[in-house]
Design an enzyme around this catalytic site. Structure first.
Site, PDB file in Angstrom:
ATOM      1  N   MET A  31      16.245 -52.168 -27.970  1.00 42.33           N
ATOM      2  CA  MET A  31      15.838 -53.562 -27.799  1.00 42.33           C
ATOM      3  C   MET A  31      16.921 -54.364 -27.086  1.00 42.33           C
ATOM      4  O   MET A  31      18.102 -54.256 -27.400  1.00 42.33           O
ATOM      5  CB  MET A  31      15.560 -54.175 -29.175  1.00 42.33           C
ATOM      6  CG  MET A  31      15.177 -55.638 -29.150  1.00 42.33           C
ATOM      7  SD  MET A  31      14.831 -56.279 -30.810  1.00 42.33           S
ATOM      8  CE  MET A  31      16.478 -56.241 -31.522  1.00 42.33           C
ATOM      9  N   SER A 105      18.410 -46.602 -30.839  1.00 39.35           N
ATOM     10  CA  SER A 105      17.808 -47.653 -31.639  1.00 39.35           C
ATOM     11  C   SER A 105      16.288 -47.506 -31.591  1.00 39.35           C
ATOM     12  O   SER A 105      15.784 -46.406 -31.834  1.00 39.35           O
ATOM     13  CB  SER A 105      18.296 -49.021 -31.148  1.00 39.35           C
ATOM     14  OG  SER A 105      18.009 -50.027 -32.096  1.00 39.35           O
ATOM     15  N   GLN A 106      15.531 -48.572 -31.282  1.00 41.38           N
ATOM     16  CA  GLN A 106      14.077 -48.438 -31.321  1.00 41.38           C
ATOM     17  C   GLN A 106      13.586 -47.384 -30.326  1.00 41.38           C
ATOM     18  O   GLN A 106      12.530 -46.775 -30.529  1.00 41.38           O
ATOM     19  CB  GLN A 106      13.389 -49.779 -31.059  1.00 41.38           C
ATOM     20  CG  GLN A 106      13.539 -50.345 -29.679  1.00 41.38           C
ATOM     21  CD  GLN A 106      12.890 -51.719 -29.546  1.00 41.38           C
ATOM     22  OE1 GLN A 106      12.768 -52.476 -30.513  1.00 41.38           O
ATOM     23  NE2 GLN A 106      12.466 -52.074 -28.339  1.00 41.38           N
ATOM     24  N   ASP A 223      25.473 -49.879 -40.537  1.00 44.59           N
ATOM     25  CA  ASP A 223      24.387 -50.488 -39.766  1.00 44.59           C
ATOM     26  C   ASP A 223      23.777 -51.673 -40.508  1.00 44.59           C
ATOM     27  O   ASP A 223      23.332 -51.538 -41.649  1.00 44.59           O
ATOM     28  CB  ASP A 223      23.304 -49.445 -39.483  1.00 44.59           C
ATOM     29  CG  ASP A 223      22.417 -49.804 -38.304  1.00 44.59           C
ATOM     30  OD1 ASP A 223      22.249 -51.007 -38.022  1.00 44.59           O
ATOM     31  OD2 ASP A 223      21.885 -48.871 -37.669  1.00 44.59           O
ATOM     32  N   HIS A 279      25.944 -50.339 -35.838  1.00 38.97           N
ATOM     33  CA  HIS A 279      24.804 -49.864 -35.066  1.00 38.97           C
ATOM     34  C   HIS A 279      25.189 -49.540 -33.618  1.00 38.97           C
ATOM     35  O   HIS A 279      25.709 -50.390 -32.893  1.00 38.97           O
ATOM     36  CB  HIS A 279      23.708 -50.929 -35.083  1.00 38.97           C
ATOM     37  CG  HIS A 279      22.414 -50.495 -34.477  1.00 38.97           C
ATOM     38  ND1 HIS A 279      21.642 -49.484 -35.011  1.00 38.97           N
ATOM     39  CD2 HIS A 279      21.741 -50.931 -33.384  1.00 38.97           C
ATOM     40  CE1 HIS A 279      20.552 -49.334 -34.286  1.00 38.97           C
ATOM     41  NE2 HIS A 279      20.593 -50.189 -33.283  1.00 38.97           N
TER      42      HIS A 279
END
Length: 297
Positions: A31, A105-106, A223, A279
């Site tokens: 993102m 990530s996503q 995270d 993260h």
């Protein structure tokens, strides 16, 4: 013999003559990022190319520009993104004989959806780096105090995540996993509930995921972006509350083996790595030694 096959064969011959015998790598960004950001995926692309003698690295771009790609990380239905990516990968002769994949990530979740829905060309090893495989149930800290956009996201996700127009507009709502109201989540989720087989079993999802040689998952121990952080390993809150956590092995997803993860786990094909950091905070050396060396050969 198809034109696509001939093109793919000639390309592989040219690559071999050029010196690279490594399988191509496909990457999906997270993102707020893009396919080609020189300080993120553009940098990672060069790391892999340099380590593996110029191997082909394809960084997924949604749409036709970096701007549309970045915007799609927030506002384009994930199912449509996967369909578009599948078409692009099928059309690329350099990927015709298969590839390794890594998502950040996503992007680590979306590329797993790609593995389940787009088995041709074959994905060999899939690496999810900080990917929310069981979704998220919590909004990360705002990047700046009083951020109107962040507060807008927070309000929507906590009050109307499963409204149809939100599900079809806001990417992060599509992997919002309400562990308190499970039935609302199952009814409303247009993406996560489907690829995690929450309502019905799609046998092709299970069989396609089984084609992977390894599914590699990386969790960041500090995270605060992925909530809970254990989602990176398919862990999540036990149903009906948002305090007690379950591991993958304790979950119904595993016990019912809806994706074949139990089979893969028992065969040593699930790999779990932890990074003691925030993260997506990792070093070049960690990435090359832990990911590129073992899984992109």
């Amino acid at each position: 013999m198809s034109v696509r096959y001939l093109l793919g064969s000639w390309v592989l011959i040219l690559l071999f003559c050029h010196g690279s015998t490594y399988l191509p790598v496909v990457m999906w960004h997270g993102m707020g990022d893009s396919c080609c950001n020189p300080s993120s995926l553009g940098y990672i692309k060069k790391l892999i190319e340099n380590e593996h003698n110029g191997t082909y690295v394809y960084s997924i771009m949604i749409g036709s520009s970096v701007i549309s790609d970045t915007e799609s990380g927030f506002f384009k239905n994930v199912n449509d993104q996967i369909d578009e990516t599948c078409r692009k990968i099928k059309a690329d002769p350099l990927l015709a004989d298969g590839y390794h994949a890594v998502g950040f990530s996503q992007g680590g979740l979306f590329i797993r959806g790609l593995a389940q829905r787009c088995p041709d060309p074959p994905m060999k090893n899939l690496v999810s780096i900080g990917g929310p495989q069981q979704g998220v149930f919590g909004v990360p800290p705002c990047p700046a105090e009083g951020s109107k956009l962040c507060e807008y996201f927070r309000k929507i996700l906590h009050t109307a995540a499963y409204a149809s127009w939100i599900q079809n507009t806001l990417v992060q709502a599509e992997f919002w996993h309400d562990s308190i109201d499970i039935e609302d989540y199952k009814r409303g989720s247009v993406f996560l509930a489907d690829i995690n087989q929450e309502n019905a079993i799609n046998e092709s999802y299970r069989s396609n995921l089984q084609q992977l040689e390894k599914l590699v998952m990386v969790m960041f121990l500090q995270d605060i972006i992925i909530i809970p952080k254990e989602s990176a390993w398919f862990g999540f809150y036990a149903p009906g509350q948002d305090q007690k956590l379950q591991t993958l092995q304790e979950s119904s997803l595993y016990q019912e083996d809806r994706l074949g993860l139990k089979i893969m786990d028992r065969a040593g094909r699930l790999q779990f790595h932890a990074v003691d950091g925030q993260h997506l905070h990792f070093t070049d050396k960690w990435f090359l030694d832990t990911i590129v060396g073992p899984y992109f050969n």
